[in-house]
Design a protein around this motif. Sequence first.
Motif, PDB file in Angstrom:
ATOM      1  N   PRO A  82       0.833  -1.216   0.000  1.00 45.27           N
ATOM      2  CA  PRO A  82       0.000   0.000   0.000  1.00 45.27           C
ATOM      3  C   PRO A  82       0.863   1.260   0.000  1.00 45.27           C
ATOM      4  CG  PRO A  82      -0.707  -1.567   1.682  1.00 45.27           C
ATOM      5  CD  PRO A  82       0.621  -2.035   1.191  1.00 45.27           C
ATOM      6  N   LYS A  83       0.652   2.118  -1.005  1.00 43.38           N
ATOM      7  CA  LYS A  83       1.500   3.313  -1.168  1.00 43.38           C
ATOM      8  C   LYS A  83       0.692   4.452  -1.765  1.00 43.38           C
ATOM      9  CE  LYS A  83       5.845   1.317  -1.061  1.00 43.38           C
ATOM     10  NZ  LYS A  83       6.888   1.658  -0.133  1.00 43.38           N
ATOM     11  N   LEU A  84       1.231   5.662  -1.645  1.00 42.81           N
ATOM     12  CA  LEU A  84       0.710   6.793  -2.411  1.00 42.81           C
ATOM     13  C   LEU A  84       1.428   6.801  -3.760  1.00 42.81           C
ATOM     14  CD1 LEU A  84       0.692   9.656   0.276  1.00 42.81           C
ATOM     15  CD2 LEU A  84      -1.219   8.209  -0.454  1.00 42.81           C
ATOM     16  N   LEU A  85       0.665   6.864  -4.846  1.00 45.19           N
ATOM     17  CA  LEU A  85       1.282   6.875  -6.184  1.00 45.19           C
ATOM     18  C   LEU A  85       2.189   8.092  -6.361  1.00 45.19           C
ATOM     19  CD1 LEU A  85      -1.834   5.930  -8.366  1.00 45.19           C
ATOM     20  CD2 LEU A  85       0.091   4.440  -7.792  1.00 45.19           C
ATOM     21  N   CYS A  86       1.796   9.208  -5.736  1.00 50.32           N
ATOM     22  CA  CYS A  86       2.546  10.445  -5.966  1.00 50.32           C
ATOM     23  C   CYS A  86       3.799  10.553  -5.100  1.00 50.32           C
ATOM     24  CB  CYS A  86       1.662  11.664  -5.743  1.00 50.32           C
ATOM     25  SG  CYS A  86       1.283  12.003  -4.014  1.00 50.32           S
ATOM     26  N   MET A  87       3.958   9.662  -4.139  1.00 47.00           N
ATOM     27  CA  MET A  87       5.121   9.749  -3.248  1.00 47.00           C
ATOM     28  C   MET A  87       6.063   8.558  -3.420  1.00 47.00           C
ATOM     29  SD  MET A  87       4.725  12.640  -1.865  1.00 47.00           S
ATOM     30  CE  MET A  87       5.868  12.704  -0.501  1.00 47.00           C
ATOM     31  N   THR A  88       5.794   7.761  -4.438  1.00 46.31           N
ATOM     32  CA  THR A  88       6.654   6.591  -4.661  1.00 46.31           C
ATOM     33  C   THR A  88       7.541   6.865  -5.856  1.00 46.31           C
ATOM     34  OG1 THR A  88       4.896   5.187  -3.794  1.00 46.31           O
ATOM     35  CG2 THR A  88       6.667   4.101  -5.011  1.00 46.31           C
ATOM     36  N   ARG A  89       8.803   7.066  -5.598  1.00 45.83           N
ATOM     37  CA  ARG A  89       9.752   7.432  -6.654  1.00 45.83           C
ATOM     38  C   ARG A  89      10.086   6.233  -7.531  1.00 45.83           C
ATOM     39  NH1 ARG A  89      12.021  12.155  -6.605  1.00 45.83           N
ATOM     40  NH2 ARG A  89      11.718  13.516  -4.820  1.00 45.83           N
ATOM     41  N   MET A  90      10.194   6.468  -8.815  1.00 40.53           N
ATOM     42  CA  MET A  90      10.580   5.397  -9.734  1.00 40.53           C
ATOM     43  C   MET A  90      12.007   4.931  -9.456  1.00 40.53           C
ATOM     44  SD  MET A  90       8.126   4.382 -11.525  1.00 40.53           S
ATOM     45  CE  MET A  90       9.093   3.297 -12.585  1.00 40.53           C
ATOM     46  N   SER A  91      12.812   5.802  -8.848  1.00 44.97           N
ATOM     47  CA  SER A  91      14.201   5.417  -8.564  1.00 44.97           C
ATOM     48  C   SER A  91      14.298   4.330  -7.496  1.00 44.97           C
ATOM     49  CB  SER A  91      15.003   6.653  -8.132  1.00 44.97           C
ATOM     50  OG  SER A  91      14.403   7.228  -6.986  1.00 44.97           O
ATOM     51  N   THR A  92      13.165   4.028  -6.829  1.00 41.92           N
ATOM     52  CA  THR A  92      13.202   2.950  -5.824  1.00 41.92           C
ATOM     53  C   THR A  92      13.080   1.573  -6.483  1.00 41.92           C
ATOM     54  OG1 THR A  92      10.816   3.121  -5.439  1.00 41.92           O
ATOM     55  CG2 THR A  92      12.248   4.386  -3.979  1.00 41.92           C
ATOM     56  N   PHE A  93      12.839   1.542  -7.805  1.00 39.26           N
ATOM     57  CA  PHE A  93      12.728   0.261  -8.512  1.00 39.26           C
ATOM     58  C   PHE A  93      13.926   0.074  -9.436  1.00 39.26           C
ATOM     59  CE2 PHE A  93       8.407   1.982  -7.964  1.00 39.26           C
ATOM     60  CZ  PHE A  93       7.921   1.039  -7.082  1.00 39.26           C
ATOM     61  N   ASP A  94      14.274  -1.170  -9.633  1.00 38.06           N
ATOM     62  CA  ASP A  94      15.287  -1.497 -10.624  1.00 38.06           C
ATOM     63  C   ASP A  94      14.686  -1.238 -12.021  1.00 38.06           C
ATOM     64  OD1 ASP A  94      17.902  -3.612 -10.638  1.00 38.06           O
ATOM     65  OD2 ASP A  94      16.753  -3.379 -12.520  1.00 38.06           O
ATOM     66  N   PRO A  95      15.422  -0.631 -12.953  1.00 36.92           N
ATOM     67  CA  PRO A  95      14.864  -0.359 -14.286  1.00 36.92           C
ATOM     68  C   PRO A  95      14.368  -1.614 -15.005  1.00 36.92           C
ATOM     69  CG  PRO A  95      16.891   0.868 -13.966  1.00 36.92           C
ATOM     70  CD  PRO A  95      16.768  -0.038 -12.777  1.00 36.92           C
ATOM     71  N   ASP A  96      14.900  -2.765 -14.648  1.00 38.05           N
ATOM     72  CA  ASP A  96      14.452  -4.014 -15.296  1.00 38.05           C
ATOM     73  C   ASP A  96      13.212  -4.611 -14.639  1.00 38.05           C
ATOM     74  OD1 ASP A  96      16.578  -3.905 -17.017  1.00 38.05           O
ATOM     75  OD2 ASP A  96      17.883  -5.073 -15.672  1.00 38.05           O
ATOM     76  N   GLU A  97      12.860  -4.057 -13.488  1.00 37.71           N
ATOM     77  CA  GLU A  97      11.765  -4.637 -12.691  1.00 37.71           C
ATOM     78  C   GLU A  97      10.407  -4.283 -13.318  1.00 37.71           C
ATOM     79  OE1 GLU A  97      12.292  -3.160  -8.753  1.00 37.71           O
ATOM     80  OE2 GLU A  97      10.466  -4.112  -7.983  1.00 37.71           O
ATOM     81  N   THR A  98       9.472  -5.225 -13.246  1.00 39.69           N
ATOM     82  CA  THR A  98       8.098  -4.910 -13.641  1.00 39.69           C
ATOM     83  C   THR A  98       7.398  -4.293 -12.433  1.00 39.69           C
ATOM     84  OG1 THR A  98       8.008  -6.727 -15.216  1.00 39.69           O
ATOM     85  CG2 THR A  98       5.900  -5.865 -14.426  1.00 39.69           C
ATOM     86  N   VAL A  99       6.812  -3.110 -12.649  1.00 39.07           N
ATOM     87  CA  VAL A  99       6.107  -2.423 -11.555  1.00 39.07           C
ATOM     88  C   VAL A  99       4.613  -2.698 -11.705  1.00 39.07           C
ATOM     89  CG1 VAL A  99       5.646  -0.196 -10.466  1.00 39.07           C
ATOM     90  CG2 VAL A  99       7.904  -0.655 -11.474  1.00 39.07           C
ATOM     91  N   THR A 100       4.055  -3.354 -10.707  1.00 39.20           N
ATOM     92  CA  THR A 100       2.640  -3.729 -10.769  1.00 39.20           C
ATOM     93  C   THR A 100       1.818  -2.777  -9.911  1.00 39.20           C
ATOM     94  OG1 THR A 100       3.259  -6.038 -11.086  1.00 39.20           O
ATOM     95  CG2 THR A 100       0.996  -5.611 -10.355  1.00 39.20           C
ATOM     96  N   VAL A 101       0.806  -2.168 -10.516  1.00 38.07           N
ATOM     97  CA  VAL A 101      -0.038  -1.204  -9.805  1.00 38.07           C
ATOM     98  C   VAL A 101      -1.473  -1.732  -9.785  1.00 38.07           C
ATOM     99  CG1 VAL A 101      -0.770   1.203  -9.631  1.00 38.07           C
ATOM    100  CG2 VAL A 101       1.453   0.657 -10.643  1.00 38.07           C
ATOM    101  N   THR A 102      -1.999  -1.914  -8.587  1.00 40.51           N
ATOM    102  CA  THR A 102      -3.363  -2.431  -8.435  1.00 40.51           C
ATOM    103  C   THR A 102      -4.140  -1.534  -7.472  1.00 40.51           C
ATOM    104  OG1 THR A 102      -2.472  -3.906  -6.729  1.00 40.51           O
ATOM    105  CG2 THR A 102      -2.800  -4.859  -8.896  1.00 40.51           C
ATOM    106  N   PRO A 103      -5.475  -1.580  -7.537  1.00 40.45           N
ATOM    107  CA  PRO A 103      -6.258  -0.745  -6.613  1.00 40.45           C
ATOM    108  C   PRO A 103      -6.136  -1.274  -5.183  1.00 40.45           C
ATOM    109  CG  PRO A 103      -7.701  -2.135  -7.940  1.00 40.45           C
ATOM    110  CD  PRO A 103      -6.321  -2.337  -8.473  1.00 40.45           C
TER     111      PRO A 103
END
Length: 247
Positions: A69-90
């Motif tokens: 559970p996160k805020l979309l606007c406060m989660t930096r893309m730099s916290t993910f590896d560029p190769d990682e798949t980022v999954t966003v669900t409600p």
Amino acid sequence: MSYEAKFRVWRGDDGSGELTDYTVEVNEGEVVLDIIHRLQATQAPDLAVRWNCKAGKCGSCSAEINGMPKLLCMTRMSTFDPDETVTVTPVRTFPVIRDLVTDVSYNYQKAREIPSFDPGDAGPGELRMQQVDVERSQEFRKCIECFLCQNVCHVIRDHEENKEQFAGPRFLMRIGELEMHPADQADRRNIAQDDHGLGFCNITKCCTEVCPEHIKITDNALIPMKERVVGRKYDPVVWLGSKLGIV
Ligand code: FES
């Protein structure tokens, strides 16, 4: 530095849905909400997402990112590896309206059920508070009502049937804020226990862990409320006093 990220976003409505894969550009300094907006602008114009401030203050953009559970606007893309798949669900605890937007009206219903601040006979300007009491209230009032704590609370996350009797951490904290307010005249201990399900909470602190404002919900609100309820219920002197109507 720009790169192409792999995104997997839940698309659907209250009837059905599925995870949909996208490849989308990411630029330096961006947050997940930027990527969702780029998806809307380039590939998925009908993607529904709720947001408002993009500053972590309105509490609108709650979602689950890689299951957290996160805020979309406060989660930096730099916290993910560029190769990682980022999954966003409600958020899972509330019914989906469409895509990433859920119906959080349960929370507004619970808010309406809490009796408001009761200053007794004190008139405007007559209330005086110790600094320690001011600071306690201020901590609780940092809440932006993103409802991530409500979403992660296991009492209702997997148990729809508990929603009737359980207000969730955000609103038990509100009751605690009022109960511990030195000028509030109402006794909120029975309300917390009997009407809003304080006893369901077994202090796993999941709510505290996900709070974007770092409010110590469990330690500073829920545990003190439990202590107050237990004191009233099991201390023989307090119990007798309550029966005689003097406590
Ligand atoms: Fe306001 Fe994220 S858009 S908290």
